[in-house]
Design a protein around this motif. Structure first.
Motif, PDB file in Angstrom:
ATOM      1  N   THR A   1       0.835  -1.203   0.000  1.00 34.37           N
ATOM      2  CA  THR A   1       0.000   0.000   0.000  1.00 34.37           C
ATOM      3  C   THR A   1       0.867   1.249   0.000  1.00 34.37           C
ATOM      4  OG1 THR A   1      -0.092   0.150   2.415  1.00 34.37           O
ATOM      5  CG2 THR A   1      -1.763  -1.214   1.345  1.00 34.37           C
TER       6      THR A   1
ATOM      7  N   GLU B   1      -5.060  -3.758  -0.521  1.00 38.56           N
ATOM      8  CA  GLU B   1      -5.152  -2.497  -1.272  1.00 38.56           C
ATOM      9  C   GLU B   1      -6.560  -1.914  -1.178  1.00 38.56           C
ATOM     10  OE1 GLU B   1      -3.747  -3.836  -5.084  1.00 38.56           O
ATOM     11  OE2 GLU B   1      -1.659  -3.349  -4.590  1.00 38.56           O
TER      12      GLU B   1
ATOM     13  N   ARG C   1      -3.054  -9.408  -1.620  1.00 35.05           N
ATOM     14  CA  ARG C   1      -2.615  -8.058  -1.968  1.00 35.05           C
ATOM     15  C   ARG C   1      -3.808  -7.192  -2.382  1.00 35.05           C
ATOM     16  NH1 ARG C   1       2.736  -6.333  -4.722  1.00 35.05           N
ATOM     17  NH2 ARG C   1       2.377  -4.121  -4.906  1.00 35.05           N
TER      18      ARG C   1
END
Length: 158
Positions: free
Chosen positions: A41, A149, A145
Motif C-alpha cells: 500500500t 489495497e 494483496r
C-alpha cells in the motif's frame, strides 16, 4: 550514500521511512526483468504497525514464491519451533499493533488457524501438491494483496 557525505535531517528522516529490501537469490530463482515491490500500500511507513508491516511483507514473499511454482503445487507454510507442522495457506490477517494470523488446513485437511506475535514470526514457505487434480492451483498472494489495497483505499476514503 557514502560515508563522506553529510545527510541533512530531512534526508535522514526520509531514509528512515523508506522501506529497504534486498534478496540474494539462487541463480535458478533470479528474474532480472521482475521489478520487485517493497510495499503493498501507499500508506506512509511510519503509519504502519509492526503487524501491518509483517503482513505486507509476507504477502510480497508469498507472491514471489508462487511465481516459481508449477501448476501442480500451492504455497504452504512450515512453522519453526513447535508441533504446528505445515499449514496450507488459505488466508492471512493482522490485528494491530502486533498480531499476525494464518488460516488454512494442516497436512490432514483439518481447519487450522495460527495466531502469532510479530516478534515470534518465523515462517518457511513450502511448495505442496495441490489438493484437487482437476482444479487450478490456488494463488493467494495476489488475492491477499488486492484485499489489502482495497481496505487501505476504503480507510483513506473515510
Amino acid at each position: 550514500m557514502s560515508n563522506d557525505q553529510i545527510e541533512t535531517s530531512a534526508e535522514a528522516h526520509e531514509n528512515d521511512a523508506i522501506p529497504r529490501r534486498h534478496d540474494a537469490l539462487p541463480e535458478a530463482d533470479r528474474n532480472d526483468d521482475c521489478d520487485r515491490a517493497d510495499h503493498v500500500t501507499d500508506k506512509p511507513a511510519k503509519a504502519k504497525s509492526p503487524a501491518e508491516w509483517a503482513y505486507e511483507r509476507l504477502i510480497l514473499y508469498i507472491q514471489n514464491f508462487e511465481e516459481g511454482l508449477d501448476a501442480d503445487h500451492e504455497v504452504a507454510m512450515g512453522f519453526v519451533g513447535g508441533e504446528t507442522g505445515t499449514l496450507r495457506i488459505e488466508g492471512m490477517g493482522f490485528f494491530d499493533p502486533d498480531i499476525v494470523t494464518f488460516y488454512g488446513q494442516d497436512a490432514t485437511g483439518t481447519k487450522t488457524q495460527l495466531i502469532q506475535h510479530v516478534t515470534q514470526l518465523s515462517v518457511t514457505l513450502r511448495a505442496m501438491p495441490k489438493v484437487v487434480e482437476q482444479e487450478p492451483p490456488r494463488r493467494i498472494g495476489f488475492r491477499l494483496r488486492q484485499d489489502l489495497e482495497k481496505s487501505s483505499q476504503a480507510a483513506g476514503d473515510a
